[in-house]
Write a protein that holds these residues in place. Structure first.
Motif, PDB file in Angstrom:
ATOM      1  N   VAL A  18       0.729  -1.294  -0.082  1.00  0.00           N
ATOM      2  CA  VAL A  18       0.059   0.016   0.150  1.00  0.00           C
ATOM      3  C   VAL A  18       0.681   1.280   0.026  1.00  0.00           C
ATOM      4  N   TRP A  19       1.976   1.105   0.551  1.00  0.00           N
ATOM      5  CA  TRP A  19       2.967   2.262   0.622  1.00  0.00           C
ATOM      6  C   TRP A  19       3.239   2.576  -0.938  1.00  0.00           C
ATOM      7  N   LEU A  20       3.375   1.768  -1.754  1.00  0.00           N
ATOM      8  CA  LEU A  20       3.674   2.190  -3.073  1.00  0.00           C
ATOM      9  C   LEU A  20       2.454   2.821  -3.916  1.00  0.00           C
ATOM     10  N   LEU A  21       1.249   2.383  -3.461  1.00  0.00           N
ATOM     11  CA  LEU A  21       0.133   3.106  -4.144  1.00  0.00           C
ATOM     12  C   LEU A  21       0.086   4.556  -3.481  1.00  0.00           C
ATOM     13  N   THR A  22       0.421   4.693  -2.155  1.00  0.00           N
ATOM     14  CA  THR A  22       0.519   6.011  -1.559  1.00  0.00           C
ATOM     15  C   THR A  22       1.465   6.958  -2.101  1.00  0.00           C
ATOM     16  N   LEU A  23       2.719   6.180  -2.584  1.00  0.00           N
ATOM     17  CA  LEU A  23       3.684   7.012  -3.307  1.00  0.00           C
ATOM     18  C   LEU A  23       3.171   7.347  -4.598  1.00  0.00           C
ATOM     19  N   ILE A  24       2.574   6.521  -5.378  1.00  0.00           N
ATOM     20  CA  ILE A  24       1.915   6.708  -6.822  1.00  0.00           C
ATOM     21  C   ILE A  24       1.168   7.844  -6.727  1.00  0.00           C
ATOM     22  N   VAL A  71      -8.764   2.778  -4.459  1.00  0.00           N
ATOM     23  CA  VAL A  71      -8.073   1.626  -4.498  1.00  0.00           C
ATOM     24  C   VAL A  71      -7.155   1.256  -3.096  1.00  0.00           C
ATOM     25  N   ILE A  72      -6.569   2.243  -2.353  1.00  0.00           N
ATOM     26  CA  ILE A  72      -6.113   2.058  -1.404  1.00  0.00           C
ATOM     27  C   ILE A  72      -6.716   1.471  -0.218  1.00  0.00           C
ATOM     28  N   ALA A  73      -8.073   2.003  -0.050  1.00  0.00           N
ATOM     29  CA  ALA A  73      -8.859   1.522   0.989  1.00  0.00           C
ATOM     30  C   ALA A  73      -9.430   0.276   0.601  1.00  0.00           C
ATOM     31  N   SER A  74      -9.689  -0.079  -0.680  1.00  0.00           N
ATOM     32  CA  SER A  74     -10.371  -1.388  -1.033  1.00  0.00           C
ATOM     33  C   SER A  74      -9.222  -2.570  -0.753  1.00  0.00           C
ATOM     34  N   ARG A  75      -7.920  -2.074  -1.219  1.00  0.00           N
ATOM     35  CA  ARG A  75      -6.897  -3.043  -1.131  1.00  0.00           C
ATOM     36  C   ARG A  75      -6.530  -3.360   0.614  1.00  0.00           C
ATOM     37  N   LEU A 104      -8.452   2.892   9.164  1.00  0.00           N
ATOM     38  CA  LEU A 104      -8.524   4.419   8.851  1.00  0.00           C
ATOM     39  C   LEU A 104      -7.327   5.132   9.420  1.00  0.00           C
ATOM     40  N   PHE A 105      -7.008   4.932  10.760  1.00  0.00           N
ATOM     41  CA  PHE A 105      -6.057   5.593  11.367  1.00  0.00           C
ATOM     42  C   PHE A 105      -4.660   5.284  10.855  1.00  0.00           C
ATOM     43  N   SER A 106      -4.247   4.029  10.590  1.00  0.00           N
ATOM     44  CA  SER A 106      -3.059   3.646   9.745  1.00  0.00           C
ATOM     45  C   SER A 106      -2.923   4.251   8.460  1.00  0.00           C
ATOM     46  N   LEU A 107      -3.792   4.002   7.756  1.00  0.00           N
ATOM     47  CA  LEU A 107      -4.077   4.595   6.261  1.00  0.00           C
ATOM     48  C   LEU A 107      -3.859   6.072   6.491  1.00  0.00           C
ATOM     49  N   GLY A 108      -4.595   6.766   7.015  1.00  0.00           N
ATOM     50  CA  GLY A 108      -4.686   8.098   7.371  1.00  0.00           C
ATOM     51  C   GLY A 108      -3.313   8.925   7.564  1.00  0.00           C
ATOM     52  N   ILE A 109      -2.675   8.075   8.222  1.00  0.00           N
ATOM     53  CA  ILE A 109      -1.146   8.488   8.600  1.00  0.00           C
ATOM     54  C   ILE A 109      -0.462   8.682   7.474  1.00  0.00           C
ATOM     55  N   MET A 110      -0.596   7.497   6.581  1.00  0.00           N
ATOM     56  CA  MET A 110       0.122   7.453   5.188  1.00  0.00           C
ATOM     57  C   MET A 110      -0.280   8.470   4.236  1.00  0.00           C
ATOM     58  N   LEU A 154     -12.553  10.980   2.204  1.00  0.00           N
ATOM     59  CA  LEU A 154     -12.855  10.142   1.262  1.00  0.00           C
ATOM     60  C   LEU A 154     -12.373   8.669   1.517  1.00  0.00           C
ATOM     61  N   LEU A 155     -11.238   8.585   2.076  1.00  0.00           N
ATOM     62  CA  LEU A 155     -10.557   7.189   2.644  1.00  0.00           C
ATOM     63  C   LEU A 155     -11.722   6.558   3.592  1.00  0.00           C
ATOM     64  N   ALA A 156     -12.064   7.508   4.575  1.00  0.00           N
ATOM     65  CA  ALA A 156     -13.290   6.844   5.444  1.00  0.00           C
ATOM     66  C   ALA A 156     -14.607   6.269   4.746  1.00  0.00           C
TER      67      ALA A 156
END
Length: 247
Positions: A18-24, A71-75, A104-110, A154-156
């Motif tokens: 997921v870090w790669l998707l966040t970088l993208i 995509v990030i949330a779905s994955r 949400l908290f972990s993805l939200g940090i990214m 949107l992530l939530a």
């Protein structure tokens, strides 16, 4: 929130890349923004007092954010559907609602780090292009904060959708629709932009064209704050209901 659940979510992110998707997401937000910006045009004057407006208008989150956040949330959620992770978490003492909050908290940090990185990168690009006018610090920070709030909302939203609907194509489809709605956000009346979370990208704008002239704007802080408050309330209610349900 369980520390163990948070650690597990970061481990899943590493495994799922997921870090790669966040970088993208960050790279596309910068690339799309610069491509559509007047900074690369022959009329850009770095010595102009309004030069920073061109830089502020160069954020590409409007196009890159809606789909990639979906995509990030779905994955991150789909792995629970595929591996019966909801039940496994429940047996270890983490409810489905708690698992969603951890996601949400972990993805939200990214996502927050990526958003701040994009903002900082655009600021650096402006300096590299030789913009000499004073940096509009207050407007810049406000714009960045608003984009962070919209991205997290949107992530939530997509975590909720991906949790309730196992077919992840539904969430991706909503993300595609959101891209269209965000794209036309600046072309519709402000009251219409308030009707969908993607319209708040337009309400966060710190610079836009008016009568053919790029001018600085103050983001709609009250509107974005209200969106964040409503989304927080809905997410808490949703995860609270999951806490009381059997897996």
């Amino acid at each position: 929130m369980s520390t163990k659940a948070m650690v597990n979510e970061f481990a899943k992110m590493r495994h799922l890349r997921v870090w790669l998707l966040t970088l993208i997401l960050a790279v596309l937000a910068i690339g799309i923004g610069l491509y559509g910006s007047t900074m690369l045009g022959p009329d850009f004057d770095p010595a102009s007092d309004d030069a920073w407006n061109s830089v502020l208008s160069a954020s590409g989150f409007t196009l890159a954010g809606p789909l990639l956040l979906a995509v990030i949330a779905s994955r991150q959620v789909d792995i629970e559907h595929q591996g019966n992770g909801w039940l496994m978490s429940a047996t270890s003492g983490v409810t489905s609602g708690g698992l969603c909050r951890a996601k949400l908290f972990s993805l939200g940090i990214m996502v927050t780090i990526a958003t701040i990185a994009v903002s900082g990168a655009l600021l650096s690009v402006g300096l590299l292009f030789g913009v000499t006018a004073p940096i509009p610090g207050g407007r810049w920070i406000g714009f960045t904060a608003c984009i962070i709030v919209v991205n997290l909302v949107l992530l939530a939203l997509h975590i909720v959708v991906s949790t309730r609907i196992e077919n992840q194509l539904v969430g991706i489809g909503i993300g595609l629709l959101g891209t269209v709605l965000a794209l036309f956000g600046n072309e519709i009346p402000a009251w219409m932009a308030h009707l969908t979370p993607w319209g708040y990208y337009a309400l966060s704008t710190a610079a836009e064209y008016q009568d053919g002239v790029l001018v600085g704007l103050t983001p709609s802080y009250a509107s974005v704050l209200a969106l964040g408050a409503v989304a927080t309330t809905v997410f808490i209610l949703f995860t609270g209901r999951l806490d009381r349900q059997e897996v």
